[in-house]
Design a protein around this motif. Structure first.
Motif, PDB file in Angstrom:
ATOM      1  N   GLU A 340       6.561   4.345 -16.323  1.00  0.00           N
ATOM      2  CA  GLU A 340       5.974   3.361 -15.427  1.00  0.00           C
ATOM      3  C   GLU A 340       5.739   3.907 -14.023  1.00  0.00           C
ATOM      4  N   PHE A 343       2.905  10.202 -12.270  1.00  0.00           N
ATOM      5  CA  PHE A 343       1.762  10.843 -12.888  1.00  0.00           C
ATOM      6  C   PHE A 343       2.214  12.271 -13.158  1.00  0.00           C
TER       7      PHE A 343
ATOM      8  N   ARG B 201      -9.427   9.171  -6.859  1.00  0.00           N
ATOM      9  CA  ARG B 201      -7.971   9.295  -7.054  1.00  0.00           C
ATOM     10  C   ARG B 201      -7.520   8.389  -8.197  1.00  0.00           C
ATOM     11  N   ASN B 202      -8.077   7.193  -8.217  1.00  0.00           N
ATOM     12  CA  ASN B 202      -7.667   6.243  -9.239  1.00  0.00           C
ATOM     13  C   ASN B 202      -8.083   6.693 -10.641  1.00  0.00           C
ATOM     14  N   TYR B 204      -8.167   9.815 -11.689  1.00  0.00           N
ATOM     15  CA  TYR B 204      -7.127  10.765 -12.089  1.00  0.00           C
ATOM     16  C   TYR B 204      -5.839  10.023 -12.472  1.00  0.00           C
ATOM     17  N   ALA B 205      -5.480   9.016 -11.663  1.00  0.00           N
ATOM     18  CA  ALA B 205      -4.215   8.301 -11.893  1.00  0.00           C
ATOM     19  C   ALA B 205      -4.240   7.576 -13.240  1.00  0.00           C
ATOM     20  N   GLY B 207      -6.102   8.232 -15.801  1.00  0.00           N
ATOM     21  CA  GLY B 207      -6.159   9.213 -16.877  1.00  0.00           C
ATOM     22  C   GLY B 207      -4.801   9.839 -17.142  1.00  0.00           C
ATOM     23  N   ASP B 208      -3.997   9.990 -16.100  1.00  0.00           N
ATOM     24  CA  ASP B 208      -2.691  10.627 -16.250  1.00  0.00           C
ATOM     25  C   ASP B 208      -1.688   9.665 -16.870  1.00  0.00           C
ATOM     26  N   ASN B 209      -1.597   8.459 -16.333  1.00  0.00           N
ATOM     27  CA  ASN B 209      -0.606   7.498 -16.828  1.00  0.00           C
ATOM     28  C   ASN B 209      -1.066   6.087 -16.468  1.00  0.00           C
ATOM     29  N   ALA B 212       1.708   3.649 -15.244  1.00  0.00           N
ATOM     30  CA  ALA B 212       2.153   3.931 -13.876  1.00  0.00           C
ATOM     31  C   ALA B 212       1.078   3.517 -12.877  1.00  0.00           C
ATOM     32  N   ALA B 213      -0.179   3.701 -13.255  1.00  0.00           N
ATOM     33  CA  ALA B 213      -1.266   3.302 -12.363  1.00  0.00           C
ATOM     34  C   ALA B 213      -1.201   1.804 -12.102  1.00  0.00           C
ATOM     35  N   ILE B 218      -3.050  -0.165  -9.146  1.00  0.00           N
ATOM     36  CA  ILE B 218      -4.416   0.280  -9.424  1.00  0.00           C
ATOM     37  C   ILE B 218      -5.027  -0.610 -10.498  1.00  0.00           C
ATOM     38  N   GLY B 274      -6.941  13.686 -20.559  1.00  0.00           N
ATOM     39  CA  GLY B 274      -7.096  12.960 -19.299  1.00  0.00           C
ATOM     40  C   GLY B 274      -6.149  13.391 -18.210  1.00  0.00           C
ATOM     41  N   GLY B 275      -6.506  13.049 -16.971  1.00  0.00           N
ATOM     42  CA  GLY B 275      -5.625  13.283 -15.845  1.00  0.00           C
ATOM     43  C   GLY B 275      -5.810  14.616 -15.136  1.00  0.00           C
TER      44      GLY B 275
END
Lengths: 497, 328
Positions: A340, A343, B201-202, B204-205, B207-209, B212-213, B218, B274-275
């Motif tokens: 959660e 990244f 930025r969003n 990337y965010a 795509g990464d998780n 968490a985004a 986000i 992704g990410g």
């Protein structure tokens, strides 16, 4: 008589970095032996050497008095060593029996697997270890705790004499932990040695016989659990006396910031009442499933409230999403930093500044200098150990990852910071640093809500603690009323339906 | 004074971006240089300015698609429908001009809008459900291609229009092919979005998780929607340019274009999960594919073998990347 397992003078380096030097570990038959140390002390490396995942550079390993060479996981298994990893290595869509026999199925001459026979043998093991499960059940029908049992049975079925458990309770509820303990006691009776890795000191007192402490890749010593005090263990781990382990000053200002009345999310949160003052640290206690995380998630707008009133600075609010909460100065450090929070493929800089990009990305201009300043300030302030702002977050230790996550929220939080299990899976030194930081934030006038399962942490850090049970707030304890007994009493007080 | 400072910032910042791009793509740039040297030695016409402009013109469509595709893949998605969007916007535009007498200045924006609608649909479904982007865009690929066939009755619609011809083969500023201008604009817009905006930025965010985004406030749905719409818009524009180059709307235009775009993105080191990824890598990936195509044509290599070579190059690039990661 020689010990069951003797690891002597073990050393290991990674690309010139000495990770272990002269480490000793002696484990007896039928013993539960804890391996304790901060993150990076070398516990996992030592166990990976024992399990055949790494090869040692020097030293000797003897099992039953005979020196052995372990070059692969198969070698380790042949010698009777099995490792239960934090993440279970099982196939969810197969049955218990199929999982136990994975990779060495019982086949007839035509190469067809004899499922019946596998199930029979597996059932034998399950019964022998008093686990009330049918061997033909599919694994995804079981709780995590039960799946863990299966993994242990699998190890036993290979004839394991030494079972290593790496943070086995990290995803278990309190009731499930008890079941695991029971299993460990049965293993003990069958003369199996268990090497138990955990950060939670309470658990070590519950279940282990002896504790070996590692620090910076060296063995500090082995002690008998019963004869050793907590404080002593902590100083062994950290190498100095941590008299200021908890930092707590009184910062409460008599000004109500948040007032929650009869909050419900229509699901796990049924009726919650509390208020939060400026500069206050409010702990939230309760057993697993009491609805603690769900309460703060609802406050932060991650879920929607179905009933009740949330007043922020005297005005009623209902955040529809985290953005609205963040706009009012709220921050939320979630419980599970990997799922959660972070990244993981991105670097420290990206992770730290993602909440405040508009401060340095303006009008299609990227003010790199400003972004770097923000990040290096946080790295310095919080003593985050990194090679640089461009280091990928997944390469950091758990403690440093947690610091990066907190750093992100310090950038954007102004009034209310919600911390869900802020020190989970974090080493002792980092814990002390996080406590000092929380206290500092309160001093600066921020209000803190801290959800935690660690009672000592709640008792030592909170101004007040709200206790929850089954979705209801069952009471709020003032600082002078805080004790494990009082919290547990309220945590088990069922509110009538 | 203030204005001057901003200007310097712009320039320095741009320089740093280019340098960073060169650094992260060191491997593939060396590969590209080696290919160019070999082709230069083996053939006379390869290392000429004329041929260089040729290559730029040939890769322009792929660059436009690959820029959008980079955003889609960094977001953790994929868009297989771009080739069909090319056909939808291209054929519609030609049909409107030739069959219905719509003036080209009106037909072009209408067709771009129609192509973008496919992107809007992709984005709406993908952001609101958990249906994999692969499946949604695969379906849209077939639907779009089908409509292009139905609309053109599986024939070619010829166009004779001045503006249209200019779009497809004009030159500006004394001889610079207009394709190069398109390309530069799309690269600039994409680079700004990815590196200089919150949206970037969003992307990337998310795509990464994704989870968490969401916890960081986000709006993942909005980000996903925006990216697929941008992709649709780029592809629709590419459709007009493709059709204008051949003065005609053909139902099979842009077939397989999605694969070239994805290849370029992968060659450029963007992670399919992704990410992670850089636009600079994608552009170099496009150049590599363009140079290979051009060089093999000059060498007279059979087109069937050209497919084999291109496939091997992509595999090789991914393998090198894989071993680099393992070593780390």
């Amino acid at each position: 008589m020689s010990s069951l397992l003797e690891m002597k003078n073990i050393s290991k380096s990674f690309s010139g970095n000495k990770v272990l030097s002269g480490v000793n570990l002696l484990v007896e038959e039928g013993e539960v032996h804890a391996l304790l140390g901060e993150n990076g002390a070398g516990k996992s490396t030592l166990m990976k050497i024992l399990g055949g995942i790494y090869t040692k550079d020097g030293g000797t390993i003897s099992i039953d008095g005979e020196e052995v060479q372990i070059h692969s996981v198969d070698d380790a298994r042949d010698k009777g060593v099995s490792i239960i990893h934090q993440e279970l290595m099982l196939a969810e869509h197969l049955t218990i029996a199929e999982n136990i026999f994975m990779g060495r199925e019982i086949k007839n001459k035509a190469g067809i697997v004899n499922l019946k026979k596998q199930e029979q043998i597996a059932q034998g093991f399950l019964d022998q270890y008093e686990i009330g499960l049918e061997s033909n059940l599919r694994l995804d029908k079981l709780t995590i705790a039960k799946q863990q049992m299966v993994e242990i049975i699998r190890a036993v079925s290979f004839g394991a004499k030494i079972i290593v458990m790496d943070e086995p309770t990290s995803s278990l509820s309190d009731a499930e932990v008890e079941i695991l303990y029971e299993m460990i006691r049965v293993l003990k009776k069958k003369a199996v040695a268990v090497i138990y890795i955990s950060h939670r000191l309470n658990e070590l007192y519950d279940i282990t016989d002896r504790i070996t402490v590692l620090r910076d890749g060296e063995s500090v010593g082995t002690v008998v659990t019963k004869e050793t005090k907590r404080q002593q263990l902590i100083s062994m781990m950290v190498g100095r006396d941590l008299s200021s382990y908890y930092t707590k000053t009184d910062n409460v200002v008599n000004e109500t910031v948040l007032k929650v009345t009869d909050l419900s999310d229509g699901n796990k949160v049924k009726r919650v009442n509390f208020d939060l003052k400026k500069g206050e640290i409010l702990g939230i206690a309760g057993l697993v499933g009491a609805g603690r995380s769900e309460t703060v998630e609802c406050l932060f707008g991650l879920t929607q409230k179905k009933a009740g009133i949330i007043e922020y600075k005297g005005k009623e609010v209902a955040f529809k999403n985290p953005r609205e909460a963040m706009a009012q100065g709220f921050g939320f450090v979630p419980e599970d930093r990997k799922q959660e929070g972070l990244f993981l493929q991105s670097d420290v800089r990206f992770n730290t500044t993602i909440n405040i990009v508009e401060r340095f990305l303006k009008k299609l201009l990227w003010n790199r200098q400003k972004e770097n300043e923000i990040v290096s300030e946080k790295i310095d302030d919080m003593h985050i150990k990194v090679t640089g702002a461009s280091q990928i977050v997944s390469k950091l230790s758990g403690g440093n990852q947690q610091k990066v996550l907190i750093a992100r929220w310090l950038c954007s939080t102004r009034t209310v910071l919600i911390l869900d299990e802020p020190t989970r899976g974090v080493d002792v030194k980092t814990k002390a640093e996080i406590y000092a930081l929380i206290d500092n934030l309160a001093k600066s006038g921020m209000s803190i809500i801290m959800v935690s399962s660690e009672l000592p942490e709640l008792i030592n850090m909170s101004d007040r603690v709200m206790v929850m049970c089954n979705g209801y707030s069952t009471g709020i304890l003032k600082r002078d009323e805080l004790s494990q007994e009082n919290i547990m009493t309220l945590a088990t007080t069922e509110v009538g339906a | 004074m203030e204005a001057k400072k901003t200007k310097e910032n712009w320039f320095a910042s741009f320089g740093r971006s280019v340098l960073a791009g060169l650094k992260t793509n060191g491997g593939i740039i060396i590969g590209l240089i080696i290919i160019c040297i070999i082709l230069g030695i083996m053939t006379d016409p390869f290392l000429t300015i004329r041929n260089f402009t040729n290559i730029m013109r040939q890769i322009s469509i792929n660059v436009i698609l690959a820029c959008g595709m980079t955003m889609v893949i960094i977001l953790g998605g994929i868009d297989l429908s771009v080739g069909s969007i090319i056909a939808v916007s291209g054929c519609l535009c030609c049909g409107l001009i030739t069959n219905m007498g719509v003036p080209s200045y009106a037909a072009i924006p209408i067709s771009i809008l129609a192509g973008t609608l496919v992107g809007i649909f992709n984005g709406a479904v993908i952001s609101r459900t958990t249906i994999p982007p692969f499946i949604v865009t695969l379906a849209m690929m077939n639907i779009g291609r089908g409509f292009a066939r139905i609309y053109t009755k599986a024939t070619t619609i010829l166009v004779d229009d001045e503006l249209f011809t200019f779009i497809g083969s004009g030159t500006v500023l004394g001889g610079i092919p207009i394709h190069i201008v398109y390309m530069v604009i799309v690269i600039a817009v994409s680079a700004l979005i990815l590196n200089r905006t919150k949206l970037g930025r969003n992307i990337y965010a998310v795509g990464d998780n994704k989870q968490a985004a969401a916890y960081s406030g986000i709006h993942a749905k909005k980000v996903t929607m925006t990216v697929f719409v941008i992709m649709g818009f780029f592809a629709a524009c590419a459709g007009i340019i493709s059709s204008a180059r051949t003065f005609s709307g053909q139902f099979n235009v842009g077939e397989g274009a999605e694969m070239d775009a994805i290849s370029a993105v992968v060659l450029g080191g963007t992670s399919m999960s992704g990410g992670i990824g850089h636009l600079s890598g994608t552009i170099i990936g496009c150049v590599v594919i363009g140079v290979l195509n051009n060089g093999m044509n000059i060498l007279g290599i059979d087109s069937s073998w050209q497919y084999v070579v291109k496939g091997i190059v992509v595999l090789l690039a991914v393998f090198i990347d894989y071993f680099k990661k393992i070593r780390e």
